[in-house]
Design an enzyme around this catalytic site. Structure first.
Site, PDB file in Angstrom:
ATOM      1  N   SER A 181       4.763  -3.573   3.185  1.00  0.00           N
ATOM      2  CA  SER A 181       5.775  -4.236   2.371  1.00  0.00           C
ATOM      3  C   SER A 181       6.808  -4.860   3.300  1.00  0.00           C
ATOM      4  CB  SER A 181       6.400  -3.252   1.386  1.00  0.00           C
ATOM      5  OG  SER A 181       7.250  -3.933   0.486  1.00  0.00           O
ATOM      6  N   THR A 182       8.076  -4.480   3.171  1.00  0.00           N
ATOM      7  CA  THR A 182       9.140  -5.108   3.966  1.00  0.00           C
ATOM      8  C   THR A 182       8.865  -4.978   5.462  1.00  0.00           C
ATOM      9  OG1 THR A 182      10.660  -4.379   2.238  1.00  0.00           O
ATOM     10  CG2 THR A 182      11.628  -5.254   4.257  1.00  0.00           C
ATOM     11  N   HIS A 207       2.937  -6.727  -0.016  1.00  0.00           N
ATOM     12  CA  HIS A 207       3.792  -7.095  -1.136  1.00  0.00           C
ATOM     13  C   HIS A 207       4.348  -8.491  -0.897  1.00  0.00           C
ATOM     14  CE1 HIS A 207       4.619  -2.528  -1.911  1.00  0.00           C
ATOM     15  NE2 HIS A 207       3.434  -2.902  -2.348  1.00  0.00           N
ATOM     16  N   MET A 300       9.544  -0.507   2.067  1.00  0.00           N
ATOM     17  CA  MET A 300      10.475   0.305   1.292  1.00  0.00           C
ATOM     18  C   MET A 300       9.731   0.978   0.145  1.00  0.00           C
ATOM     19  SD  MET A 300      13.912  -0.927  -0.684  1.00  0.00           S
ATOM     20  CE  MET A 300      14.914   0.217  -1.635  1.00  0.00           C
ATOM     21  N   ASP A 303       5.000   3.239  -2.244  1.00  0.00           N
ATOM     22  CA  ASP A 303       3.683   2.705  -2.596  1.00  0.00           C
ATOM     23  C   ASP A 303       2.687   2.950  -1.470  1.00  0.00           C
ATOM     24  OD1 ASP A 303       1.779   1.411  -4.154  1.00  0.00           O
ATOM     25  OD2 ASP A 303       2.264  -0.572  -3.339  1.00  0.00           O
TER      26      ASP A 303
END
Length: 359
Positions: A181-182, A207, A300, A303
């Site tokens: 993600s991030t 993501h 973050m 998940d």
């Protein structure tokens, strides 16, 4: 929130209608607040002189100075987490991916009509991306170094032999699944630039809005020895091939008559995300078991943590990125706390592991 205070967002966009809608969405969330609105980068600088934002939400196409130029100035002079806010045109998609190279933490699609059925999902993703960007502030120096490290290998020339290797792809007997993600886009680019050939097929959930995943895959394909593409439903998983999940759908692994296939399916958000890393990892646990390798990178939230645990329990090899090399340690930390990771490795160590992993 940061130290119990709402996350301060500076909105930089020349559309009054967009800033009005977006400001309303942000201010509805108790963890976020709009601390200023600027129609161009010059106005943004004046606001930043008075008060430093926690996150900048930045449009690309603007008068006087475009967003990419402003982003480069921010990352070299006053590093602040930046989320790019872009339209859907092909040019905008390419520029949004370029912004990730320049140091943007994430890219977002400008919200469509608030009356559209997808608006609530878009809103959830939008707010999560801003909070994730704020959480990345401690990882900004790392992100800037990573960009520099990647630029050392900039625009690798793929040799004729490597092009031939890309073209001779065999069905994969093992499979690698990776979630991020991030900060993940930069981590994935670092891996793809430096990874060897002769690897099992790899499925990736990053993501990212669906408007940008194809451009992201095409960009990676130009700098990697592996063949990298946006995933398509039903295609056979081949060695030396990386399948980037389409940001509109979940990506899953399926085994059919001893052959691994990619599946693209719609469905509700899982862990507030679509695509969800947990969805991919759980399918790998059930369909590949000990023939799978799972890797959970920076991001973050949580998940992928439970999915990685399912993979470990099914006999797969499981890896979580370590805190020091993560831009945001949330997802790997959640997996480590569950006991889901057999190995906790830095990004460089993950690269070395992959370069010794055989199909």
């Amino acid at each position: 929130m940061i130290s119990g205070k709402p996350i301060k967002v500076l909105l930089v966009d020349d559309s009054a209608m967009v800033t009005k809608v977006v400001s309303h969405i942000i201010n509805e969330d108790k963890e976020l607040t709009v601390m200023g609105v600027a129609a161009n980068p010059y106005e943004a600088v004046e606001i930043m002189k008075r008060e430093k934002p926690d996150v900048i939400l930045l449009d690309i196409e603007m008068p006087r100075m475009d967003g990419l130029t402003f982003l480069r100035k921010i990352m070299t002079q006053h590093p602040i987490p930046v989320v790019i806010f872009s339209g859907v045109a092909p040019k905008n998609s390419r520029n949004a991916v370029k912004a990730l190279e320049y140091g943007a933490v994430a890219v977002l699609q400008k919200p469509k009509s608030i009356l559209s059925p997808e608006f609530q999902e878009t809103k959830i993703r939008f707010l999560e991306a801003l909070k994730g960007a704020a959480a990345s502030v401690t990882g900004l120096p790392l992100l800037r170094r990573r960009i520099h490290d990647v630029s050392i290998f900039a625009e690798n020339e793929i040799t004729e032999l490597e092009k031939h290797q890309k073209a001779t792809l065999l069905p994969s007997r093992k499979v690698i699944v990776l979630g991020a993600s991030t900060g993940g886009t930069q981590a994935i680019e670092f891996l793809m630039r430096n990874i060897k050939t002769d690897l099992p097929g790899m499925l990736i959930t990053q993501h990212m809005p669906g408007e940008f995943t194809r451009a992201f895959a095409e960009r990676l394909n130009t700098i990697s020895k592996l063949h990298i593409q946006e995933a398509e439903d039903g295609e056979i998983v081949h060695n030396n091939t990386v399948y980037i999940g389409n940001g509109f759908y979940h990506i899953l692994l399926e085994k059919e008559q001893n052959t691994y296939k990619v599946r693209i399916k719609d469905g509700p958000l899982v862990n507030r995300h679509k695509p969800s890393v947990d969805v991919l990892f759980r399918s790998a646990a059930r369909q590949a078991g000990p023939q799978a390798l799972g890797i959970l990178l920076t991001g973050m939230g949580n998940d992928g943590a439970k999915g990685l645990l399912e993979m470990k329990e099914a006999g797969a090899i499981t890896i979580a990125q370590d805190e020091k090399s993560s831009v945001v340690f949330g997802m790997p930390r959640a997996a480590i706390q569950l006991g889901a990771a057999q190995y906790i490795l830095s990004l460089n160590e993950i690269l070395k592991f992959l370069n010794h992993y055989t199909p």
